[in-house]
Design an enzyme around this catalytic site. Structure first.
Site, PDB file in Angstrom:
ATOM      1  N   GLU A   1      87.229 -72.358 -26.486  1.00  0.00           N
ATOM      2  CA  GLU A   1      85.992 -71.908 -25.430  1.00  0.00           C
ATOM      3  C   GLU A   1      85.557 -72.988 -24.491  1.00  0.00           C
ATOM      4  O   GLU A   1      85.578 -72.716 -23.248  1.00  0.00           O
ATOM      5  CB  GLU A   1      84.777 -71.777 -26.309  1.00  0.00           C
TER       6      GLU A   1
ATOM      7  N   HIS B   1      77.603 -63.865 -35.557  1.00  0.00           N
ATOM      8  CA  HIS B   1      77.865 -62.713 -34.712  1.00  0.00           C
ATOM      9  C   HIS B   1      76.627 -61.904 -34.249  1.00  0.00           C
ATOM     10  O   HIS B   1      76.506 -60.659 -33.956  1.00  0.00           O
ATOM     11  CB  HIS B   1      78.817 -61.674 -35.380  1.00  0.00           C
TER      12      HIS B   1
END
Lengths: 325, 407
Positions: A60, A130
């Site tokens: 990322e 999530h």
């Protein structure tokens, strides 16, 4: 007018932006031929080639660092972080680099072309990693714009605006609504304004404020309240940063009451900023304490998700308590 | 792309099987090693390189002294690494982007950044391109294709990969050169950058200045392997190690790296071995962690003297020219420093511009509130009040004039 779900609307916005400008690039993990784990980038690689829509290595900080460089060079990167929960490895690139690029260089250089798309929010049995709603971390960062759409029409119009905006934008997509939310979406190009809230329902007794997936929760709560004769004014903030203080203040000056709700934890959540500002600017008009209905100050749980979430019943109770104060 | 050669006993490799040699051309006395061939270099470019190295050294020495006198808040020297930085820059096209860490002022000198431009940034005055927002030595120049420096280490490395990828798509046959130290190479951004650049074939040169120390941390506490260069194997990247005090070797290696980057769209890693002769910064004292003897040994390998000896051998330089150059640079540094010190600070409104492309309403409200406050207490905020209150400005100018007379 065609009906689209939110993913289709996002895909359509990316398609329009890429067709219009060769400099627009889409990349991230699994964004290429697979079209993204949610399929937001479906068919874009087929259509625009691997040089403009591609998979990146799984890193990322690299995705956002690379995107910062591209944007500084004059490209228009639309970088995807697979889940907002995984944006934190890129926090340094976003907060220290993206946000400060223009300011620190005296406007010699900027990364205004950058848009970061990322699915956020709970309600999908996503557990700790999530489900998160990290908007408040970024709201504390001058130089960024933070936008959250609530339905397919908004997703397309706000995403097109974000891509063309002269400043870097983090675009949080409510993944619970990716397929659940459908609606009419114009096929043509249009934009919705960044930095402006939208009054989605007018009312006189209490202002109820939220953004993104929480707007659906608010609608359900408000329907219950209206049945009890409470007139609610509903505001979708749409942009977390910069946020539309004037619209919120104008509404509270009229209703005298404010309920703010978000999925993220209470402490340090963006509702705190809104509450403090409204209290400063509407002090003599407030008839009840400003209420915050939010996630709890815990990590986001799996099994007890329903209990954890700021659902319509919790919002409904807060509306009633505010009016009865 | 993974390849496997089958074996039938557990055989571990450590990388020691491969050692990376150091490319060098020039001996300290200014002669070439046997078999070494100097890269093509005109007298004009050689003197430009040399001039830039000396100008960087003089700037550094004078500004460190100015910091010690309290005239400057902070400073960092390039001392000992001038050949690495300027040699790499001289190998580039002037339109190639340079993304640096902070110890690469020599690259700016070579590209024509004037002493006035340096001073305006160092003193954060109204002429500073960065509008006085960043600490000294955080230079940037759009016209010279030198990305504005930021303090967080290694963040520019993946940015350089992205910038270079954009250059490739634009088809302008340019590359990006990214400078960083061996300490910064321990950051995660280094790994992210090299892997992404290799996978996406970006025309970028990663130029590591391995100077032995990251502040007080010696490189043996930075990595267990043979420096930074071997990591390139893991990314399947071209790599070369070069004597960073050898201007000819740095120039030749970087020219070839640029050719690979631009013609083949492949990233290259260069590890330049050198030594940080000065302190890490004006806030550091190296006597706490390394010996004078070690420093002396490296002082004898001074890259500027080495090039000077070569130039003299070429018949391109002599003692008189050296003396004249030193004197004129020293004079110029002092003159430009005095000019920059006297320039007023950036106007108060610049506090809120450039956060966004346009000033937001909320930010405008904060600025208006600040102005009301400063007008109430102008004596307590003289730099800010200067652009608001004519009396403060007049008094400031008078005291500047007085100071000037007193010199």
């Amino acid at each position: 007018m065609p009906t689209m779900n939110m993913l289709q609307a996002i895909n359509n916005a990316l398609d329009i932006a890429m067709a219009e400008d060769d400099k627009v690039l889409c990349f991230g993990e699994d964004v290429g031929i697979f079209g993204g784990v949610f399929r937001a980038t479906s068919h874009l690689q087929e259509k625009y080639g691997r040089s403009r829509c591609f998979n990146t290595p799984l890193v990322e900080q690299g995705i956002i660092g690379f995107a910062n460089g591209l944007a500084a060079q004059g490209s228009v990167p639309v970088a995807e972080i697979q889940f907002a929960d995984y944006i934190f490895p890129a926090f340094d690139q976003i907060v220290n680099e993206t946000a400060k690029f223009r300011y620190r260089s005296g406007d010699l250089f900027n990364v205004g072309g950058l848009t970061i798309r990322t699915p956020y929010g709970g309600g999908i049995s996503g557990g700790l990693y999530h489900s998160q709603s990290p908007e408040a971390y970024f709201a504390h960062t001058p130089g960024l714009k933070v936008v959250v759409p609530r339905n397919p029409y908004q997703a397309k119009g706000l995403l097109l605006a974000a891509i063309r905006d002269p400043d870097p934008v983090i675009f949080f997509e409510p993944k619970r609504l990716y397929r659940a939310s459908t609606g009419e979406v114009p096929e043509e190009d249009y934009q919705l304004p960044i930095g402006e809230a939208e009054v989605t329902r007018e009312g006189s007794d209490v202002t109820v404020l939220g953004w993104g997936a929480q707007m659906e929760v608010i609608e359900r709560a408000v329907e219950l309240a209206e049945k009890e004769g409470i007139s609610c004014e509903v505001i979708d903030l749409r942009s977390i940063l910069p946020w539309d203080q004037d619209s919120v203040v104008e509404s509270v000056l009229k209703t005298g009451r404010l309920v703010i709700t978000h999925e993220a934890p209470l402490t340090g959540g963006f509702a705190g900023e809104v509450a403090a500002t409204v209290q400063e600017r509407c002090f003599l008009y407030l008839e009840a304490p400003i209420a915050r209905v939010t996630g709890m100050d815990t990590p986001f749980p799996l099994t007890l998700e329903k209990e954890y979430l700021a659902d319509h019943l919790k919002v409904f109770e807060a509306i009633k308590a505010s009016v009865a104060f | 792309m993974t390849t496997t050669q089958e074996i039938h006993s557990p055989t571990f490799l450590t990388g020691d099987e491969l050692t990376i040699p150091t490319f060098r051309l020039l001996k300290q006395d200014g002669t070439l090693y046997d078999g070494g061939e100097a890269p093509e270099l005109s007298r004009e470019q050689a003197l430009k390189i040399y001039h830039s190295m000396v100008a960087t050294r003089v700037l550094d020495e004078r500004m460190m002294a100015a910091q010690r006198q309290g005239r400057l808040s902070f400073y960092m020297q390039c001392t000992g690494e001038e050949a690495a930085v300027i040699g790499a820059t001289a190998a580039l096209d002037d339109a190639d982007m340079i993304m640096a860490q902070y110890r690469e002022q020599g690259a700016l000198v070579y590209r024509g950044f004037s002493y006035d431009e340096f001073m305006n940034q160092l003193f954060g005055n109204e002429l500073d391109y960065g509008k006085g927002r960043q600490m000294p030595i955080h230079y940037g120049s759009r016209k010279l294709h030198y990305m504005t420096i930021s303090s967080p280490l290694a963040t520019q490395i993946p940015q350089a990969a992205g910038y270079a990828y954009g250059q490739k798509l634009a088809g302008d046959e340019l590359c990006t050169l990214c400078f960083f130290g061996e300490g910064a190479a321990s950051e995660g951004d280094f790994h992210a950058a090299l892997n992404m650049a290799a996978v996406h074939e970006a025309p970028v040169i990663f130029f590591c200045r391995n100077n032995g120390y990251a502040i007080s941390t010696p490189s043996i506490e930075q990595f267990a392997a043979d420096g930074v260069a071997p990591r390139a194997y893991g990314y399947r990247m071209h790599v070369i190690r070069v004597d960073g005090n050898d201007i000819l070797a740095v120039l030749a290696a970087t020219r070839e790296a640029r050719r690979i980057a631009v013609e083949q769209n492949k990233p290259v890693l260069i590890e330049a071995m050198s030594y940080r002769l000065a302190a890490h910064s004006s806030s550091d004292d190296p006597s706490g962690y390394r010996s004078k003897k070690e420093e002396e040994a490296w002082r004898e390998k001074d890259p500027i003297l080495r090039m000077q000896h070569w130039l003299v051998g070429q018949g391109w330089w002599n003692d008189d020219e050296e003396k004249a150059l030193q004197e004129s640079l020293r004079r110029e540094v002092l003159e430009t420093m005095k000019r920059a010190e006297k320039r007023p600070p950036p106007p108060l409104d610049s506090l809120v511009s450039d956060v966004y492309a346009d000033v937001t309403p909320a930010l405008q409200r904060q600025l208006d509130q600040l102005k009301r406050h400063i007008r109430q207490y102008p004596e307590s905020y003289p730099k800010g009040a200067r652009s608001l209150d004519p009396d403060v400005k007049a008094r400031d100018d008078a005291s500047d004039a007085q100071a000037q007379e007193g010199e």
